[in-house]
Design an enzyme around this catalytic site. Structure first.
Site, PDB file in Angstrom:
ATOM      1  N   LYS A  46      -7.138  -6.055  -6.491  1.00 55.28           N
ATOM      2  CA  LYS A  46      -6.876  -5.719  -5.076  1.00 55.28           C
ATOM      3  C   LYS A  46      -8.198  -5.600  -4.319  1.00 55.28           C
ATOM      4  O   LYS A  46      -9.246  -5.296  -4.907  1.00 55.28           O
ATOM      5  CB  LYS A  46      -6.043  -4.454  -4.969  1.00 55.28           C
ATOM      6  CG  LYS A  46      -6.690  -3.237  -5.588  1.00 55.28           C
ATOM      7  CD  LYS A  46      -5.931  -1.972  -5.256  1.00 55.28           C
ATOM      8  CE  LYS A  46      -4.700  -1.778  -6.094  1.00 55.28           C
ATOM      9  NZ  LYS A  46      -4.038  -0.490  -5.877  1.00 55.28           N
ATOM     10  N   GLY A  73      -2.427  -1.982   3.888  1.00 57.80           N
ATOM     11  CA  GLY A  73      -3.656  -1.645   4.621  1.00 57.80           C
ATOM     12  C   GLY A  73      -4.873  -1.482   3.734  1.00 57.80           C
ATOM     13  O   GLY A  73      -5.759  -0.678   4.020  1.00 57.80           O
ATOM     14  N   LEU A  74      -4.916  -2.253   2.655  1.00 57.60           N
ATOM     15  CA  LEU A  74      -6.085  -2.286   1.760  1.00 57.60           C
ATOM     16  C   LEU A  74      -6.431  -0.923   1.159  1.00 57.60           C
ATOM     17  O   LEU A  74      -7.607  -0.599   0.971  1.00 57.60           O
ATOM     18  CB  LEU A  74      -7.312  -2.869   2.479  1.00 57.60           C
ATOM     19  CG  LEU A  74      -7.164  -4.291   3.040  1.00 57.60           C
ATOM     20  CD1 LEU A  74      -8.506  -4.794   3.551  1.00 57.60           C
ATOM     21  CD2 LEU A  74      -6.609  -5.254   2.003  1.00 57.60           C
ATOM     22  N   CYS A 131      -6.766  -9.948   6.191  1.00 63.10           N
ATOM     23  CA  CYS A 131      -5.673  -8.994   5.996  1.00 63.10           C
ATOM     24  C   CYS A 131      -5.086  -8.613   7.355  1.00 63.10           C
ATOM     25  O   CYS A 131      -5.796  -8.108   8.222  1.00 63.10           O
ATOM     26  CB  CYS A 131      -6.164  -7.742   5.286  1.00 63.10           C
ATOM     27  SG  CYS A 131      -4.825  -6.586   4.993  1.00 63.10           S
ATOM     28  N   LYS A 166     -10.699 -16.088   1.459  1.00 62.83           N
ATOM     29  CA  LYS A 166      -9.246 -16.123   1.665  1.00 62.83           C
ATOM     30  C   LYS A 166      -8.929 -16.197   3.159  1.00 62.83           C
ATOM     31  O   LYS A 166      -9.237 -15.277   3.923  1.00 62.83           O
ATOM     32  CB  LYS A 166      -8.619 -14.880   1.047  1.00 62.83           C
ATOM     33  CG  LYS A 166      -7.114 -14.915   1.027  1.00 62.83           C
ATOM     34  CD  LYS A 166      -6.594 -13.871   0.087  1.00 62.83           C
ATOM     35  CE  LYS A 166      -5.107 -13.863  -0.018  1.00 62.83           C
ATOM     36  NZ  LYS A 166      -4.648 -12.819  -0.931  1.00 62.83           N
ATOM     37  N   ASN A 193      -3.538 -15.854   3.169  1.00 61.05           N
ATOM     38  CA  ASN A 193      -3.038 -14.475   3.159  1.00 61.05           C
ATOM     39  C   ASN A 193      -1.634 -14.419   3.798  1.00 61.05           C
ATOM     40  O   ASN A 193      -1.061 -15.455   4.138  1.00 61.05           O
ATOM     41  CB  ASN A 193      -4.015 -13.565   3.906  1.00 61.05           C
ATOM     42  CG  ASN A 193      -4.102 -12.183   3.266  1.00 61.05           C
ATOM     43  OD1 ASN A 193      -3.074 -11.593   2.936  1.00 61.05           O
ATOM     44  ND2 ASN A 193      -5.302 -11.670   3.096  1.00 61.05           N
ATOM     45  N   THR A 194      -1.126 -13.204   3.949  1.00 66.64           N
ATOM     46  CA  THR A 194       0.226 -13.028   4.503  1.00 66.64           C
ATOM     47  C   THR A 194       0.273 -13.391   5.995  1.00 66.64           C
ATOM     48  O   THR A 194      -0.751 -13.440   6.665  1.00 66.64           O
ATOM     49  CB  THR A 194       0.673 -11.564   4.334  1.00 66.64           C
ATOM     50  OG1 THR A 194      -0.356 -10.733   4.862  1.00 66.64           O
ATOM     51  CG2 THR A 194       0.914 -11.215   2.873  1.00 66.64           C
ATOM     52  N   GLY A 245       1.392 -18.662  -1.566  1.00 63.12           N
ATOM     53  CA  GLY A 245       2.293 -18.262  -0.500  1.00 63.12           C
ATOM     54  C   GLY A 245       3.702 -18.597  -0.945  1.00 63.12           C
ATOM     55  O   GLY A 245       4.120 -19.757  -0.891  1.00 63.12           O
ATOM     56  N   GLY A 246       4.404 -17.616  -1.470  1.00 61.54           N
ATOM     57  CA  GLY A 246       5.800 -17.805  -1.827  1.00 61.54           C
ATOM     58  C   GLY A 246       6.054 -18.551  -3.121  1.00 61.54           C
ATOM     59  O   GLY A 246       7.187 -18.968  -3.377  1.00 61.54           O
TER      60      GLY A 246
HETATM   61  C1  LIG Z   1       1.997  -5.499  -1.547  1.00 62.17           C
HETATM   62  C2  LIG Z   1       0.942  -6.533  -1.261  1.00 62.17           C
HETATM   63  C3  LIG Z   1      -0.404  -6.164  -1.255  1.00 62.17           C
HETATM   64  C4  LIG Z   1      -1.392  -7.117  -0.994  1.00 62.17           C
HETATM   65  N1  LIG Z   1      -2.710  -6.742  -1.017  1.00 62.17           N
HETATM   66  C5  LIG Z   1      -3.679  -7.678  -0.816  1.00 62.17           C
HETATM   67  C6  LIG Z   1      -5.055  -7.336  -0.925  1.00 62.17           C
HETATM   68  O1  LIG Z   1      -5.431  -6.195  -1.249  1.00 62.17           O
HETATM   69  N2  LIG Z   1      -5.978  -8.313  -0.680  1.00 62.17           N
HETATM   70  C7  LIG Z   1      -5.625  -9.596  -0.352  1.00 62.17           C
HETATM   71  O2  LIG Z   1      -6.501 -10.451  -0.164  1.00 62.17           O
HETATM   72  N3  LIG Z   1      -4.309  -9.959  -0.290  1.00 62.17           N
HETATM   73  C8  LIG Z   1      -3.347  -9.030  -0.509  1.00 62.17           C
HETATM   74  N4  LIG Z   1      -2.033  -9.402  -0.456  1.00 62.17           N
HETATM   75  C9  LIG Z   1      -1.674 -10.816  -0.152  1.00 62.17           C
HETATM   76  C10 LIG Z   1      -1.398 -11.614  -1.427  1.00 62.17           C
HETATM   77  O3  LIG Z   1      -2.538 -11.687  -2.253  1.00 62.17           O
HETATM   78  C11 LIG Z   1      -0.952 -13.057  -1.088  1.00 62.17           C
HETATM   79  O4  LIG Z   1      -1.976 -13.699  -0.372  1.00 62.17           O
HETATM   80  C12 LIG Z   1       0.314 -13.074  -0.228  1.00 62.17           C
HETATM   81  O5  LIG Z   1       1.215 -12.082  -0.642  1.00 62.17           O
HETATM   82  C13 LIG Z   1       0.994 -14.457  -0.244  1.00 62.17           C
HETATM   83  O6  LIG Z   1       1.406 -14.819  -1.529  1.00 62.17           O
HETATM   84  P1  LIG Z   1       2.897 -14.533  -2.095  1.00 62.17           P
HETATM   85  O7  LIG Z   1       3.842 -15.052  -1.080  1.00 62.17           O
HETATM   86  O8  LIG Z   1       2.929 -15.235  -3.411  1.00 62.17           O
HETATM   87  O9  LIG Z   1       3.012 -13.053  -2.237  1.00 62.17           O
HETATM   88  C14 LIG Z   1      -1.022  -8.459  -0.711  1.00 62.17           C
HETATM   89  C15 LIG Z   1       0.340  -8.813  -0.719  1.00 62.17           C
HETATM   90  C16 LIG Z   1       1.316  -7.877  -0.984  1.00 62.17           C
HETATM   91  C17 LIG Z   1       2.753  -8.304  -1.013  1.00 62.17           C
END
Ligand SMILES: Cc1cc2nc3c(=O)[nH]c(=O)nc-3n(C[C@H](O)[C@H](O)[C@H](O)COP(=O)(O)O)c2cc1C
Length: 325
Positions: A46, A73-74, A131, A166, A193-194, A245-246
């Site tokens: 993380k 929120g990191l 983020c 990222k 990222n999200t 992503g997904g």
């Molecule tokens: C609960 C949660 C916490 C996350 N924390 C971080 C983080 O600390 N740093 C980061 O770069 N991305 C973080 N992400 C983003 C994921 O690493 C990833 O980029 C994003 O969820 C898209 O991939 P996925 O659809 O496979 O989940 C977080 C995602 C989730 C769901």
């Protein structure tokens, strides 16, 4: 014959392309009882900041159709805690570890990278400039090419480790940001990222997340991020991409590889099933066997080459030829 699954993200060599995504596997250690860590390509921890961050108010997670909203929120205990308390145990695992880092200012990002030099044996750093859940840092750095480049330059000066950046999915100029961070010293890009998003509880008549807005992950965002991988790999053909992503299944992962990613990240799927990454890996092996693929990297960008077959005037050029970069 067993297919060769090895791949590379610039100087970062991976035995296979399946990487656990930042923030969704804790420190990796928590998952170890369910998923032997040495079987995945790499673990991304993380995001770490200079001082401990408390994160956002609860609730921090909300399910949506086809996805998950989070506003963590990191939250993290700070880089020194990681180096002194977590790294000694994590480094014993036979898996490449990518340390994700974040900050409020470019100086903070650089200071975290500097402290991480004490974690001997780290495989790579991943700079989180994307983020959506933090006001300072986060998306503010990931939105504009010059801001993103400044952070990457500051971190590059502090580390000789392979450097991933990222990216954010929704910016005015994702290719411009990608190009700027590569020119500033990034070896590879994590895409992405999200997606900034929210949900409202109509009974309570208030947002479901304590922070009101958050980041959407999971299957709902896959087509959006896949398109980004497609666009960036076309614009920057030599730049290695880690697509995520997904991704929940081997077929999802294959889409990303065929679009031009050299490795894939598993995030939300791990929260549903801690062994999801291994299922994806097994599915990739099966696919290679079925289709007589000897090296998985043969597939990287192959959808573009297929797309061009028979297109007059476009044939011949292979922007993502396997084995490059
Ligand atoms: C609960 C949660 C916490 C996350 N924390 C971080 C983080 O600390 N740093 C980061 O770069 N991305 C973080 N992400 C983003 C994921 O690493 C990833 O980029 C994003 O969820 C898209 O991939 P996925 O659809 O496979 O989940 C977080 C995602 C989730 C769901």
């Amino acid at each position: 014959m067993e297919p060769d699954l090895s791949t590379s993200l610039g100087p970062l060599k991976l035995a296979n392309p399946v990487v656990l995504a930042a923030g969704t596997c804790g420190w990796g250690l928590e998952l170890a009882p369910y998923l032997p860590l040495e079987q995945v390509g790499a673990v991304t921890v993380k995001s770490l900041t200079l001082d401990p961050w408390p994160g956002n108010p609860p609730p921090r997670l909300a399910e949506t159709a086809g996805g998950l909203l989070n506003s963590v929120g990191l939250e993290n205990p700070g880089v020194d805690h990681f180096v002194s308390r977590i790294w000694p145990e994590l480094r014993l695992r036979r898996v490449p570890v990518i340390a994700s880092l974040a900050g409020r200012t470019r100086e903070e990002y650089a200071a975290v990278a500097d402290r991480l030099n004490e974690a001997r044996g780290l495989a790579a750093l991943e700079i989180n400039i994307s983020c959506p859940n933090v006001k300072a840092g986060g998306l503010t750095f990931g939105s504009r090419p010059e801001d993103a480049a400044a952070v990457v330059e500051a971190v590059r000066r502090k580390t000789s480790l392979p450097l991933l950046v990222k990216l954010a999915p929704l910016t005015a100029d994702p290719v411009g940001v990608a190009r700027a961070v590569v020119e500033a010293g990034a070896d590879a890009l994590t895409v992405a990222n999200t997606v900034p998003a929210m949900s409202i509880d109509v009974t309570a008549r208030r947002p479901r997340l304590g922070n009101a807005v958050g980041g959407l992950s999971g299957p709902a965002i896959k087509p959006i991020i896949l398109r980004l991988v497609w666009d960036i790999s076309a614009a920057l053909p030599g730049v290695p991409l880690l697509g995520l992503g997904g991704i929940c299944t081997a077929e999802d992962a294959l889409e990303f590889l065929l679009a031009g990613a050299r490795a894939v990240g598993i995030g939300t799927a791990t929260l549903l099933n801690p062994r999801a990454a291994l299922n994806v890996l097994k599915g990739l092996v099966d696919y290679c066997r079925r289709h007589d693929i000897r090296r998985l990297t043969e597939l990287v960008g192959a959808a573009r080459r297929r797309g061009r077959e028979g297109a007059p005037g476009e044939g011949g050029e292979e922007p993502c030829s396997p084995g490059k970069g």
